[in-house]
Design a protein around this motif. Sequence first.
Motif, PDB file in Angstrom:
ATOM      1  N   GLY A  38       0.552  -1.250   0.192  1.00  0.00           N
ATOM      2  CA  GLY A  38       0.017   0.127  -0.280  1.00  0.00           C
ATOM      3  C   GLY A  38       0.834   0.969  -0.500  1.00  0.00           C
ATOM      4  O   GLY A  38       2.503   1.251  -0.210  1.00  0.00           O
ATOM      5  N   VAL A  39       0.714   2.494   0.330  1.00  0.00           N
ATOM      6  CA  VAL A  39       1.193   3.550   0.214  1.00  0.00           C
ATOM      7  C   VAL A  39       1.223   3.543   1.365  1.00  0.00           C
ATOM      8  O   VAL A  39       0.170   3.815   2.036  1.00  0.00           O
ATOM      9  CB  VAL A  39      -0.238   4.400  -0.626  1.00  0.00           C
ATOM     10  N   LEU A  40       2.213   4.447   1.814  1.00  0.00           N
ATOM     11  CA  LEU A  40       2.688   4.751   3.474  1.00  0.00           C
ATOM     12  C   LEU A  40       3.961   5.976   3.367  1.00  0.00           C
ATOM     13  O   LEU A  40       4.566   6.707   2.633  1.00  0.00           O
ATOM     14  CB  LEU A  40       3.644   4.215   3.452  1.00  0.00           C
ATOM     15  N   CYS A  41       2.842   7.242   3.963  1.00  0.00           N
ATOM     16  CA  CYS A  41       3.705   8.708   3.976  1.00  0.00           C
ATOM     17  C   CYS A  41       4.702   8.874   5.165  1.00  0.00           C
ATOM     18  O   CYS A  41       4.004   8.576   6.499  1.00  0.00           O
ATOM     19  CB  CYS A  41       2.486   9.933   4.247  1.00  0.00           C
ATOM     20  N   ILE A  42       5.243   9.222   4.841  1.00  0.00           N
ATOM     21  CA  ILE A  42       6.267   9.832   6.240  1.00  0.00           C
ATOM     22  C   ILE A  42       7.430  11.267   5.767  1.00  0.00           C
ATOM     23  O   ILE A  42       6.648  11.880   4.838  1.00  0.00           O
ATOM     24  CB  ILE A  42       8.179   9.161   5.475  1.00  0.00           C
ATOM     25  N   GLU A  43       6.254  11.817   6.802  1.00  0.00           N
ATOM     26  CA  GLU A  43       6.980  13.560   6.892  1.00  0.00           C
ATOM     27  C   GLU A  43       8.221  14.121   7.930  1.00  0.00           C
ATOM     28  O   GLU A  43       7.968  13.177   9.114  1.00  0.00           O
ATOM     29  CB  GLU A  43       5.363  14.180   7.573  1.00  0.00           C
ATOM     30  N   PHE A  44       8.446  14.960   7.071  1.00  0.00           N
ATOM     31  CA  PHE A  44       9.833  14.712   7.427  1.00  0.00           C
ATOM     32  C   PHE A  44       9.683  16.707   8.255  1.00  0.00           C
ATOM     33  O   PHE A  44       9.107  17.262   7.585  1.00  0.00           O
ATOM     34  CB  PHE A  44      10.582  15.133   6.453  1.00  0.00           C
ATOM     35  N   PHE A  45      10.943  17.041   9.041  1.00  0.00           N
ATOM     36  CA  PHE A  45      11.185  18.507   9.026  1.00  0.00           C
ATOM     37  C   PHE A  45      12.966  18.094   8.228  1.00  0.00           C
ATOM     38  O   PHE A  45      13.071  17.292   8.639  1.00  0.00           O
ATOM     39  CB  PHE A  45      11.670  19.295  10.386  1.00  0.00           C
ATOM     40  N   GLU A  46      12.759  19.517   7.603  1.00  0.00           N
ATOM     41  CA  GLU A  46      13.770  19.979   6.912  1.00  0.00           C
ATOM     42  C   GLU A  46      14.492  20.561   7.893  1.00  0.00           C
ATOM     43  O   GLU A  46      14.186  21.582   7.980  1.00  0.00           O
ATOM     44  CB  GLU A  46      13.496  20.609   5.197  1.00  0.00           C
ATOM     45  N   VAL A  47      15.978  20.529   8.118  1.00  0.00           N
ATOM     46  CA  VAL A  47      16.794  20.980   9.517  1.00  0.00           C
ATOM     47  C   VAL A  47      18.387  21.110   8.931  1.00  0.00           C
ATOM     48  O   VAL A  47      18.978  20.361   9.196  1.00  0.00           O
ATOM     49  CB  VAL A  47      16.210  20.667  10.851  1.00  0.00           C
ATOM     50  N   ASP A  48      18.728  22.827   7.991  1.00  0.00           N
ATOM     51  CA  ASP A  48      20.095  22.538   7.872  1.00  0.00           C
ATOM     52  C   ASP A  48      20.387  21.060   6.600  1.00  0.00           C
ATOM     53  O   ASP A  48      21.299  21.034   7.282  1.00  0.00           O
ATOM     54  CB  ASP A  48      21.433  22.167   9.239  1.00  0.00           C
ATOM     55  N   GLY A  49      19.419  21.379   6.426  1.00  0.00           N
ATOM     56  CA  GLY A  49      19.998  20.831   5.236  1.00  0.00           C
ATOM     57  C   GLY A  49      19.640  19.301   4.988  1.00  0.00           C
ATOM     58  O   GLY A  49      20.053  18.068   4.456  1.00  0.00           O
ATOM     59  N   LYS A  50      19.218  18.659   5.896  1.00  0.00           N
ATOM     60  CA  LYS A  50      18.810  17.209   6.444  1.00  0.00           C
ATOM     61  C   LYS A  50      17.551  16.694   6.677  1.00  0.00           C
ATOM     62  O   LYS A  50      16.687  18.106   7.031  1.00  0.00           O
ATOM     63  CB  LYS A  50      19.916  16.888   7.823  1.00  0.00           C
ATOM     64  N   LEU A  51      17.312  15.770   6.597  1.00  0.00           N
ATOM     65  CA  LEU A  51      15.637  15.405   6.948  1.00  0.00           C
ATOM     66  C   LEU A  51      15.000  14.566   8.346  1.00  0.00           C
ATOM     67  O   LEU A  51      15.856  14.120   8.893  1.00  0.00           O
ATOM     68  CB  LEU A  51      15.326  14.590   5.871  1.00  0.00           C
ATOM     69  N   LEU A  52      15.143  15.409   9.292  1.00  0.00           N
ATOM     70  CA  LEU A  52      14.117  14.582  10.417  1.00  0.00           C
ATOM     71  C   LEU A  52      12.976  13.608   9.976  1.00  0.00           C
ATOM     72  O   LEU A  52      12.167  15.133   9.845  1.00  0.00           O
ATOM     73  CB  LEU A  52      14.473  15.891  11.435  1.00  0.00           C
TER      74      LEU A  52
END
Length: 380
Positions: A242-256
């Motif tokens: 199925g479809v999975l969504c992951i939400e990230f914060f972009e901080v200093d050019g990186k993903l958390l």
Amino acid sequence: MTIGILGGGQLGYMLALAGYPLGLHFRFLDPSPEAPVGRIAHRVTADYTDESALDKFAHGLEVVTYEFENVPVQAARFLAERVAVYPPAAALEEAQDRLREKRLFQKLGIPTTEFAEVLKRSELDAAVQRVGLPAILKTCRMGYDGKGQWLLRTREDVEKARLELPEVPLILEKFVPFRRELSILGVRARTGETAFYPLVENHHRGGILRLSLAPATELAAGLQMNAEDAARKVLQELNYAGVLCIEFFEVDGKLLANEMAPRVHNSGHWSIEGAVTSQFENHLRAVLGFPLGSTAVMGFSAMVNLIGELPEAQEVLRVENTHLHFYGKEPRPGRKVGHVTVRADQMEKLQGRLQELPKFFHRSEFCLEEALPGALAKRA
Ligand code: AMP
């Protein structure tokens, strides 16, 4: 072939609309007799805990999936003894608890914000000591759209929160000064085939998603690959379909990684008109074990949520290359009742079209005015 779907809201509605051209039929189960899918599909009104209703619901279905992530895990497990259920119940279990979710990310080597568990109120001080201030305290379960959260900037905030806290498990996360919020949609079929949509830029207001821009522009090298790697790891770990969504914060050019949703997602609605295959069609293909469709984008898309109020259709549709989706829900403050997708082959054109929209929405809670300067200023 009939697909069973737990939950009968707008996500289910759009899944059915994507499935009809494939010759699929749908049966929904939702506790509310007002669930919007009733307009277009067979809807069973029953609680997710009603095992005799679930038993009857499962009869003759090809596969069961869900469009609501707080479906009780027990309901998914009960159905899985009778019919294939995808995504697997384990994915629901991980995503329903922020602590489990963060620990899963950690185990898979996916960077997250720093966090500490606060299983009892008395553990708050130790957690603040570990994570530091500012921080955000969140209930582990049933929090969504910014509900069940306390922003702690000072010691006074900690004292105030302590008085308000429910005696439920909580997680304390370091507050990160992110540049923007991005999300990725990954899809894995029962055959193991995977595909990924491009990272999307999301703007929230009052804890509710207002605007998504797809694809996100000005991405540092490697971010798309990092997001795909993160999604791939989770998909494989959970033997997901199925479809999975992951939400990230972009901080200093990186993903958390912040959180994940084991279902089609609001930040993927643009894909109905903006991608070769929509997230809804690909979710259905995935849970059926069909070949996945191309996730390539067609130009630039902006998806604007309609919250609490519906505009005049003809006013919105006057804006070139604009598509309107009404969910058939009664407008109420804070309720997502539809969305608009605007497309263009160039970012400048998309901006122009978006700027024509606010005048139709100035009374509403829709906040495009607030989301837009942030979204577009960076590119001005
Ligand atoms: P969530 O329910 O985790 O999606 O959080 C709701 C919103 O609060 C997010 O969209 C962010 O804007 C903000 N937020 C959540 N966690 C953090 C964090 N650790 N640092 C900064 N902002 C956050």
